[in-house]
Design a protein around this motif. Structure first.
Motif, mmCIF file in Angstrom:
data_model
loop_
_atom_site.group_PDB
_atom_site.id
_atom_site.type_symbol
_atom_site.label_atom_id
_atom_site.label_comp_id
_atom_site.label_asym_id
_atom_site.label_seq_id
_atom_site.Cartn_x
_atom_site.Cartn_y
_atom_site.Cartn_z
ATOM 1 N N MET A 56 65.578 -5.723 63.003
ATOM 2 C CA MET A 56 64.749 -5.021 62.398
ATOM 3 C C MET A 56 64.897 -4.032 61.397
ATOM 4 O O MET A 56 64.805 -3.521 60.460
ATOM 5 N N ILE A 57 64.378 -2.617 62.449
ATOM 6 C CA ILE A 57 64.398 -2.050 61.945
ATOM 7 C C ILE A 57 65.162 -0.819 62.477
ATOM 8 O O ILE A 57 65.131 -0.762 63.832
ATOM 9 N N GLU A 58 66.056 -0.051 61.511
ATOM 10 C CA GLU A 58 67.171 0.771 62.135
ATOM 11 C C GLU A 58 66.996 2.230 61.907
ATOM 12 O O GLU A 58 66.759 2.531 60.579
ATOM 13 N N VAL A 59 66.326 3.082 62.439
ATOM 14 C CA VAL A 59 66.564 4.283 62.017
ATOM 15 C C VAL A 59 67.523 4.960 62.760
ATOM 16 O O VAL A 59 67.459 5.266 64.016
ATOM 17 N N ASP A 60 68.465 5.959 62.295
ATOM 18 C CA ASP A 60 69.377 6.468 62.507
ATOM 19 C C ASP A 60 69.388 8.207 62.147
ATOM 20 O O ASP A 60 69.645 8.439 60.900
ATOM 21 N N ARG A 61 69.539 8.756 63.353
ATOM 22 C CA ARG A 61 69.028 10.251 63.252
ATOM 23 C C ARG A 61 67.970 10.358 61.896
ATOM 24 O O ARG A 61 68.767 11.686 60.839
ATOM 25 N N LEU A 62 67.599 10.468 61.509
ATOM 26 C CA LEU A 62 66.700 10.859 60.266
ATOM 27 C C LEU A 62 65.897 12.006 60.577
ATOM 28 O O LEU A 62 65.760 12.309 61.734
ATOM 29 N N GLU A 63 66.160 12.969 59.025
ATOM 30 C CA GLU A 63 65.706 14.149 59.367
ATOM 31 C C GLU A 63 64.927 13.670 58.455
ATOM 32 O O GLU A 63 64.868 13.598 57.140
ATOM 33 N N LYS A 64 63.513 14.717 58.136
ATOM 34 C CA LYS A 64 63.224 15.153 57.025
ATOM 35 C C LYS A 64 62.842 16.948 56.812
ATOM 36 O O LYS A 64 62.024 17.182 57.841
ATOM 37 N N SER A 65 63.061 17.892 55.908
ATOM 38 C CA SER A 65 62.855 19.030 56.036
ATOM 39 C C SER A 65 61.828 19.222 54.819
ATOM 40 O O SER A 65 62.056 18.583 53.786
#
Lengths: 320, 254
Positions: A1-10
């Motif tokens: 349903m939800i896939e998060v892959d190597r999420l980055e935020k600066s």
């Protein structure tokens, strides 16, 4: 349903998310845990399209949160942190606006509102201005806003923060009920909330996932189940005797109870498995030496231990 | 592309528009603003127009109107985004399944509609004048339309500044300064001054970007489609900039 892959935020030079990956299946209720600033809200804001990621990707139902943002947003009900509301509106007007803008057709709107009011226990206040409501009711309006269009996915950022214990219980029950029909991702500071209503826990710290699993899995990883014994007697001698008795098992003083009264020291003996023989041996040693055995108990780890262990740095842990 | 354009005033835009417009009539600010604006405007114009023996003309009214817009509108537009930020509702607004351009346009449309409503309330003045003298209605109505477009251009600028900063006062000052400059550039005597110091094309260009110039040209009674196109482009430019600012914020802290 939800896939998060190597999420980055600066944010400028600060890296709020350092590449986190996880997935959520349909029908799961995920508890997102972490200290303030760990990256919980940031992750949620990216999934809901409020922020765009600096790297990596996320998807809901196979739709990319950046490329198909509008389609993803249509699948989500979102309660942002601190529950923003148009406080000058009436509860029913506000909910009607939320339903309308999310494309609930006019003929279904009345039923959708009624359902949201019923689920969130808002029937008695539908005609009131939001500004007049108590904090608990405002929170329920925020939740009603998130579910009015019956989204398959609910993202709730600290749905119980700032509520009193009774309200927390109510909102928690509501979330449990919602969890029956929706996939839920919620963030919280309250560990009991996770213990009660979540099927899985993800712990984030400094922008990284430090644990992901069911509570049983997380607890199993936590070393613990050691013994805690309180003895009144000379510290050095007690330590020496205990160490002699328990070869290779770490023993440490965890609390000196030095509040003036001679309440003895708390010693922690690491180890797991069946500790009954060890407890027996310790008790005998203490008594034989003529010291006072004030208490002897088995330590059972809980989610709080897991959380603290994973999210406190060494230096911070030493000060606790 | 065509679906982007048709979506601009789509269902979602209208929902935002209606909520915004309704919120003006729920908040005291709109009443205080409207009341004050109308009082000052009608007092000034009535003082010159509703005098025994004076010609029945709306000229003073349309002379004062742009100045009042300059003074009043920045105070109204500074809140447009700042308030959403303060309440946190911007996070809801931008996570609804709605295009950012639709949110911007819905909000903008609501302010313009509100100002249109205020302008409607001033129709009492030409009606009174018409009862005692004779009013040439076509140019007066044209001037009303021009006034609304002129106000719209100021709203677009003010709203842009409101999206740029969290601070309402900064938005207010930036709007006042930029609108004053735009205003002055449309003033014939200012352009005459520039004209004698700058190359002609340069003075013409400066003059050409000022909404006031187009307002004046319509106020003279000449309604040219080019003026209409100008206002559309001017508002479109600032509204688009507004959309870009909101989108750029997704990259930072929101």
């Amino acid at each position: 349903m939800i896939e998060v892959d190597r999420l980055e935020k600066s944010y400028g030079f600060a890296r709020a998310l350092k590449g986190i990956s996880f997935s959520v299946s349909k029908g799961e209720v995920i508890g997102f845990l972490g200290p303030n600033g760990a990256g919980k809200s940031t992750t949620m804001k990216i999934l809901t399209g409020y922020l765009s990621p600096s790297g990596g990707s996320g998807s809901v139902n196979g739709l990319d949160v950046v490329k198909d943002s509008l389609a993803v947003r249509a699948l989500i009900g979102y309660l942002p942190e601190s529950t923003p509301l148009y406080t000058d509106m009436r509860v029913d007007d506000y909910l009607s606006f939320c339903a309308e803008i999310r494309g609930v057709p006019a003929r279904d709107r009345k039923a959708a509102l009624a359902r949201a009011f019923r689920l969130c226990g808002l029937e008695r206040v539908t005609g009131k201005n939001i500004v007049e409501l108590s904090k608990g009711y405002k929170q329920r309006v925020g939740l009603a806003q998130a579910i009015v269009h019956e989204p398959p996915v609910l993202i709730l950022d600290e749905p119980t923060s700032g509520l009193d214990p009774n309200q927390i219980v109510e909102v928690r029950k509501l979330i449990e009920r919602l969890g029956e029909e929706h996939t839920v991702v919620l963030s919280t500071h309250y560990l009991q909330e996770v213990e009660k209503s979540c099927s899985r826990v993800i712990i984030v710290n400094h922008g990284e996932i430090v644990a992901d699993g069911t509570q049983e899995q997380l607890l199993a990883k936590q070393p613990g189940g050691g013994l805690r014994v309180r003895v009144r007697g000379p510290e050095a001698a007690v330590l020496t005797q205990l160490k002699e008795l328990l070869v290779d098992v770490p023993v440490e003083v965890v609390d000196r109870n030095d509040d003036g009264n001679d309440d003895g020291n708390d010693y922690r003996i690491a180890g797991d498995g069946d500790q009954a023989p060890m407890a027996e041996a310790i008790a005998r040693t203490v008594i034989n030496n003529g010291w006072d055995l004030l208490s002897l108990q088995r330590e059972t780890p809980d989610l709080e231990d897991v959380f603290r262990k994973l999210t406190l740095s060494q230096a911070e842990a030493a000060n606790v | 592309m065509s679906n982007v354009i048709t979506s601009l005033w789509g269902r979602e835009t209208r929902v935002i528009f209606r909520r915004e417009l309704k919120s003006y009539f729920l908040s005291p600010i709109a009443y205080v603003f409207g009341g004050l604006f109308l009082t000052v405007l009608l007092f000034l114009s009535a003082k010159t127009s509703l005098v025994h023996g004076a010609p029945a003309t709306m000229q003073p009214f349309f002379l004062y109107l742009p100045w009042l817009f300059l003074i009043f509108l920045p105070g109204l537009t500074m809140r447009l985004w700042a308030e959403e930020r303060k309440l946190g509702t911007i996070e809801l607004l931008l996570t609804f399944p709605v295009r950012t351009s639709q949110v911007v346009l819905g909000k903008f449309g609501a302010v313009v509609a509100y100002l249109g409503f205020i302008l409607l309330l001033t129709l009492g003045l030409p009606l009174t004048l018409g009862a005692y003298g004779s009013i040439d209605w076509p140019p007066v109505l044209g001037q009303y339309v021009a006034s609304l477009m002129f106000a719209g251009s100021f709203v677009a600028v003010g709203m842009f500044w409101s999206s740029m900063t969290r601070d309402q006062i900064v938005a207010l000052l930036a709007s006042i300064v930029s609108l004053s400059v735009l205003f002055l550039l449309g003033n014939p005597s200012v352009i005459e001054f520039f004209g004698s110091n700058l190359p002609l094309w340069c003075a013409g260009l400066l003059n050409g970007i000022s909404p006031y110039k187009y307002f004046l040209s319509i106020a003279r009674g000449v309604f040219d489609t080019r003026d209409f196109i100008y206002f559309t482009c001017f508002c479109g430019f600032f509204l688009y900039a507004n959309v870009l600012v909101l989108k750029a914020r997704r990259e930072s802290k929101g």
